[in-house]
Design a protein around this motif. Structure first.
Motif, short mmCIF file in Angstrom:
data_model
loop_
_atom_site.label_atom_id
_atom_site.label_comp_id
_atom_site.label_asym_id
_atom_site.label_seq_id
_atom_site.Cartn_x
_atom_site.Cartn_y
_atom_site.Cartn_z
N THR A 12 0.82 -1.21 0.00
CA THR A 12 0.00 0.00 0.00
C THR A 12 0.85 1.26 0.00
O THR A 12 0.35 2.34 -0.29
CB THR A 12 -0.95 0.00 1.22
OG1 THR A 12 -1.51 -1.31 1.39
CG2 THR A 12 -2.08 0.98 1.04
N LEU B 283 2.48 2.61 2.67
CA LEU B 283 2.31 3.39 3.89
C LEU B 283 3.25 2.86 4.96
O LEU B 283 3.14 1.71 5.38
CB LEU B 283 0.85 3.31 4.38
CG LEU B 283 -0.22 3.85 3.43
CD1 LEU B 283 -1.60 3.59 3.99
CD2 LEU B 283 -0.02 5.34 3.18
N VAL C 165 -4.84 7.92 7.40
CA VAL C 165 -4.71 7.68 5.97
C VAL C 165 -4.87 8.95 5.15
O VAL C 165 -4.59 8.95 3.94
CB VAL C 165 -5.72 6.63 5.48
CG1 VAL C 165 -5.45 5.29 6.14
CG2 VAL C 165 -7.15 7.08 5.74
N LEU D 299 -4.50 -2.24 -4.27
CA LEU D 299 -3.57 -1.64 -3.31
C LEU D 299 -2.23 -1.33 -3.97
O LEU D 299 -1.64 -0.26 -3.73
CB LEU D 299 -3.35 -2.58 -2.13
CG LEU D 299 -4.54 -2.83 -1.20
CD1 LEU D 299 -4.14 -3.76 -0.06
CD2 LEU D 299 -5.10 -1.53 -0.66
N ARG E 5 -0.48 2.27 -4.44
CA ARG E 5 0.91 2.53 -4.04
C ARG E 5 1.70 3.17 -5.17
O ARG E 5 2.45 4.13 -4.95
CB ARG E 5 1.57 1.21 -3.63
CG ARG E 5 3.04 1.32 -3.25
CD ARG E 5 3.72 -0.04 -3.35
NE ARG E 5 3.77 -0.51 -4.72
CZ ARG E 5 4.16 -1.74 -5.08
NH1 ARG E 5 4.51 -2.61 -4.15
NH2 ARG E 5 4.19 -2.08 -6.35
N LYS F 176 -7.21 2.36 1.54
CA LYS F 176 -6.12 2.49 2.51
C LYS F 176 -6.59 2.16 3.92
O LYS F 176 -5.88 1.49 4.68
CB LYS F 176 -5.54 3.91 2.47
CG LYS F 176 -4.70 4.22 1.24
CD LYS F 176 -4.13 5.63 1.33
CE LYS F 176 -3.25 5.97 0.15
NZ LYS F 176 -2.70 7.35 0.26
#
Length: 356
Positions: free
Chosen positions: A56, A58, A108, A188, A192, A209
């Motif tokens: 993702t 993150l 997020v 996802l 990204r 997310k």
């Protein structure tokens, strides 16, 4: 017809899963069983972090909040209810998922280093609550005397408990593997790589997310609850930010976006820490930090990622060499001319008799 690429990927994927399962079954025969349980629980935790970081995009420094809150919740359920430990573990995972909903909804909306700092701030808030709520968590003394109940079975032997808890880890890893190889996982990856394009295609980026964040937190809590039951004790270390950093280090060591690399990184870090602590060495952080720096400098894709890319390049080189040799091979010789007595497989047309 299934494309050749997909068939080749599937042919590699399932034998690799079988090898991983056999390795997990043989692990307590190769290392001390409590260390084996630590390896598989940290592997699940690192893989859950990798779902957020590698797939993702993150980077979270707050996943200790979910690992630790699930550890406390699982311990409290086991102590006060007497339910079987799998119920306590899944109860802890549910608490972690519930905690992740408001944290994720606020986090997020940020990106990059801001997302990492927001998650770190929330994790420190959870640490403060666990430290101050001494009547529930035990504060600095921790939560002690967590039982291992499973319908009257004796699970005091760490070797027996490993095989009792392994199905929970396998279930969590299977969920991660299934998510990654599903259309949701592909979305996802698209978010990204290019969130603006994914949003232009109609995907609600923040919602995806948030869902990935909650899934990652729930599976982190699954690992944290099992870790607490295994040790019979929960301390403030479980909700401290260094726990999140340790999981991120495992992901980077093994290879971001691989899942298998998370398990490899967890095995290396846990084994190294156990070896150094058994030897009486105090500067464990210095050694693990040095290994981390060397791996980042020498293996930019991590250990598993580098090995995978190297194998892919060698396979492509072999196919290219085979195609070149086939192109340079001389064409086959034409078939020999057959005589009148020999006939081909195709019937010849009958002769036509012209009138005199």
């Amino acid at each position: 017809m299934i494309p050749m690429v997909l068939r080749r990927a599937g042919a590699r994927r399932y034998p690799l899963l079988a090898v991983g399962l056999l390795a997990a079954l043989a692990l307590p025969w190769l290392v001390y069983p409590p260390v084996a349980m630590d390896i598989v629980t940290w592997a699940l935790f690192a893989a859950a972090v990798d779902l957020l970081l590698g797939y993702t995009g993150l980077l979270s420094f707050g996943h200790a909040a979910f690992w630790g809150s699930a550890a406390y919740a699982s311990g409290l359920i086991a102590v006060h209810s007497g339910l079987p430990f799998p119920v306590a573990v899944f109860g802890g995972a549910a608490v972690a998922a519930a905690l992740a909903v408001p944290i994720g909804a606020l986090s997020v909306r940020s990106r990059g280093i801001y997302f990492a700092m927001v998650t770190l701030a929330f994790a420190q808030m959870v640490y403060f609550v666990a430290n101050q709520w001494r009547g529930l968590t035990g504060g600095e003394n921790g939560l002690q005397g967590i039982p291992r109940e499973l319908w009257g079975l004796d699970l005091s032997d760490p070797f027996v408990f490993y095989y009792a808890g392994l199905p929970i880890v396998v279930f969590g890893l299977f969920c991660l593997w299934r998510v990654v190889h599903s259309p949701f996982g592909h979305v996802l990856v698209a978010i990204r790589d290019n969130p603006a394009r994914a949003r232009a295609l109609g995907y609600p980026v923040e919602r995806y997310k948030l869902l990935a964040f909650v899934l990652s937190a729930a599976l982190s809590g699954l690992a944290g609850g099992l870790f607490a039951i295994s040790h019979g004790f929960v301390s403030l270390q479980e909700v401290y930010w260094t726990t999140s950093g340790k999981a991120v280090m495992m992901v980077v060591l093994g290879g971001i976006g691989t899942l298998w690399g998370s398990a490899l990184g967890a095995a290396l870090v846990v084994q190294l820490e156990d070896y150094l602590s058994t030897a009486g060495f105090d500067g464990i952080g210095i050694v693990t930090g040095t290994v981390f720096v060397l791996v980042v400098l020498l293996f930019r894709q991590g250990i598993w990622g580098t090995a995978r890319d190297l194998a892919a390049r060698r396979s492509a080189a072999r196919r290219s060499a085979a195609g070149t040799s086939a192109a340079l091979r001389p064409p086959p010789a034409p078939p020999p001319v057959t005589g009148p007595a020999q006939r081909s497989d195709v019937d010849e047309p009958a002769a036509t008799t012209l009138p005199q």
